[in-house]
Write an enzyme that holds these catalytic residues in place. Structure first.
Site, PDB file in Angstrom:
ATOM      1  N   ASP A  13       0.821  -1.219   0.000  1.00 46.21           N
ATOM      2  CA  ASP A  13       0.000   0.000   0.000  1.00 46.21           C
ATOM      3  C   ASP A  13       0.851   1.264   0.000  1.00 46.21           C
ATOM      4  OD1 ASP A  13      -2.424  -1.349   0.039  1.00 46.21           O
ATOM      5  OD2 ASP A  13      -2.617  -1.289   2.223  1.00 46.21           O
ATOM      6  N   ARG A  93       0.093   4.973  16.492  1.00 46.41           N
ATOM      7  CA  ARG A  93      -0.262   5.976  15.473  1.00 46.41           C
ATOM      8  C   ARG A  93       0.051   7.416  15.868  1.00 46.41           C
ATOM      9  NH1 ARG A  93       0.444   2.416  11.807  1.00 46.41           N
ATOM     10  NH2 ARG A  93      -1.220   0.909  11.528  1.00 46.41           N
ATOM     11  N   ASP A 122      -7.279   3.573  11.797  1.00 41.66           N
ATOM     12  CA  ASP A 122      -5.973   4.223  11.758  1.00 41.66           C
ATOM     13  C   ASP A 122      -5.975   5.540  10.990  1.00 41.66           C
ATOM     14  OD1 ASP A 122      -4.631   2.448  13.424  1.00 41.66           O
ATOM     15  OD2 ASP A 122      -4.384   0.999  11.800  1.00 41.66           O
ATOM     16  N   SER A 174      -3.888  -9.108   7.028  1.00 38.15           N
ATOM     17  CA  SER A 174      -3.314  -7.785   7.206  1.00 38.15           C
ATOM     18  C   SER A 174      -2.757  -7.752   8.624  1.00 38.15           C
ATOM     19  CB  SER A 174      -4.400  -6.728   7.024  1.00 38.15           C
ATOM     20  OG  SER A 174      -3.971  -5.527   7.628  1.00 38.15           O
TER      21      SER A 174
HETATM   22  N1  ARG Z   1      -8.293  -3.102  15.184  1.00 38.02           N
HETATM   23  C1  ARG Z   1      -7.022  -2.615  15.581  1.00 38.02           C
HETATM   24  C2  ARG Z   1      -7.103  -1.142  15.872  1.00 38.02           C
HETATM   25  O1  ARG Z   1      -8.012  -0.517  15.436  1.00 38.02           O
HETATM   26  C3  ARG Z   1      -5.927  -2.929  14.598  1.00 38.02           C
HETATM   27  C4  ARG Z   1      -5.991  -2.195  13.295  1.00 38.02           C
HETATM   28  C5  ARG Z   1      -4.888  -2.519  12.330  1.00 38.02           C
HETATM   29  N2  ARG Z   1      -4.896  -3.916  12.074  1.00 38.02           N
HETATM   30  C6  ARG Z   1      -4.284  -4.521  11.060  1.00 38.02           C
HETATM   31  N3  ARG Z   1      -4.333  -5.796  11.048  1.00 38.02           N
HETATM   32  N4  ARG Z   1      -3.656  -3.873  10.147  1.00 38.02           N
HETATM   33  O2  ARG Z   1      -6.280  -0.597  16.529  1.00 38.02           O
END
Ligand code: ARG
Length: 393
Positions: A13, A93, A122, A174
């Site tokens: 990505d 993040r 995110d 992912s």
């Molecule tokens: N659900 C989790 C969050 O919102 C993880 C999000 C990212 N997950 C991923 N497999 N890329 O913090």
């Protein structure tokens, strides 16, 4: 040319994002990548960013600061989301966004960008952070804008534009990983009825295959911060890595959760967080010995709210700072040792001690040496029940 600073992981990505920002938006792309414990190959990553079209690639090892200023405040607060998710991704993040913002200010970029999808949490976390830290920066989310629909569209785009795509075999999941835990989604995990296949797990063994012998650990905290394992002092990065290893070997820290995303979707997420699980359980256990009843009960409300605020992307908010101030006050005396037992996926506290313990054997005991004045109980109960006297007569 106008500049954009992109939060870059090196995956498909964000690699496509580099080229797309250049081609479609006509921007000079500067990438920033954070080592948060996912295990970056810095040279390779830098190369990849440049070969994808970046003008400059910044990489920084932020593990220490991630733990000290993001993870441990959440640990001290006892923060989790929906009672199970220990927030590894969510805590990373705002830190990445802070660095991206700093670089944008340094290089005079007007734009910042991330490679998050348009339906996840995110994107919210990045953009709330950018806007709190520097509202004059404009955020671009290529994945919300571009016409590439599937992963294979992205692969085609990458090939067309000579973007290096790693030849690793297709992983259906992912995965977001840092030192505080792994978040796994997609593939067959999207069916909430299906049990998580063993191959989805990245750092824990199946509890069935874990040693048939409990592992005992003594974890020492000083003012709420973990410092030692079995009497040995560790740097914070090493301490957490060590607990990830020991917890992982014993199948500790797996979570399977259908959660409520910020954007209103329910999603099935799988987490592995061995060190985070061990530290949350032991920290909470130590607090049970030290905090008075009223502070402890009030702190439960703070824990829940802190978890929501982090999950919702509101790290840079007055509320998070206020919850943090409360939490820090409560941690002043949270010093002591917890004995933890790890056994086939289970982590439980089996012993606790502290110089600041409020546990008083002479008050608690039913044996010889009892100093509790039971004659006071009669009057106490009378007054305690006064508001309800006769209520059901
Ligand atoms: N659900 C989790 C969050 O919102 C993880 C999000 C990212 N997950 C991923 N497999 N890329 O913090």
């Amino acid at each position: 040319m106008a500049k954009v600073v992109l939060a870059y992981s090196g995956g498909l990505d964000t690699s496509v994002c580099v080229k797309w920002l250049q081609e479609e938006k006509g921007l000079d792309v500067i990438t920033f990548s954070a080592e948060l414990g996912q295990g970056l190959n810095q040279d390779e990553l830098k190369n990849k960013a440049l070969r994808s079209g970046a003008k400059k690639a910044y990489i920084e090892d932020l593990r220490e600061s991630f733990l000290k200023d993001w993870v441990f405040p959440a640990l001290m607060a006892g923060a989790s989301y929906e009672g199970k998710y220990l927030l590894a991704t969510a805590l990373g993040r705002p830190l990445i966004a802070k660095k991206v913002t700093e670089i944008a200010e340094k290089v005079g970029a007007q734009f910042v960008a991330h490679g998050c999808t348009g339906k996840g949490n995110d994107q919210v976390r990045f953009e709330l952070a950018f806007s709190a830290l520097n509202p004059s920066l404009e955020a671009i989310a290529p994945l919300r804008e571009w016409s590439l629909k599937t992963r294979s569209d992205e692969v085609d785009y990458a090939k067309e534009h000579n973007i290096p795509v790693s030849a690793t075999k297709e992983n259906p999941y992912s995965i977001d990983r840092n030192i505080w835990g792994v978040s796994i989604e997609c593939g067959e995990l999207e069916d909430p009825w299906k049990e998580v296949p063993e191959k989805a797990y990245q750092l824990t063994v199946n509890p069935q295959d874990a040693p048939d012998e409990p592992l005992y650990l003594e974890i020492y905290f000083e003012s709420g911060v973990p410092k030692k394992i079995n009497g040995k002092e560790y740097g914070i990065v090493e301490l957490v890595e060590q607990l990830n290893k020991l917890g992982g070997e014993n199948g500790v820290g797996r979570v399977d959760l259908v959660e409520n995303r910020v954007v209103g979707i329910k999603s099935r997420e799988v987490y592995e967080a061995p060190a985070a699980t061990i530290l949350h359980i032991s920290h909470r256990e130590l607090e049970n010995l030290i905090l008075d009843r009223e502070t402890a009960h009030f702190k439960e409300l703070v824990s829940q709210k802190f978890g929501e605020v982090v999950y919702y992307g509101m790290w840079y908010s007055p509320l998070r700072e206020a919850l943090d101030a409360f939490t820090r006050k409560t941690q002043e005396k949270v010093t002591g040792t917890v004995r933890i037992k790890l056994y086939r996926g289970v982590c439980e506290a089996v012993g606790r001690k502290s110089p600041n313990s409020l546990y008083d054997l002479s008050l608690a005991t039913y044996e010889e040496g009892d100093k509790f004045d039971r004659t006071l109980a009669k009057g106490f109960i009378k007054l305690w029940g006064l508001p309800f006297r006769g209520y059901k007569k």
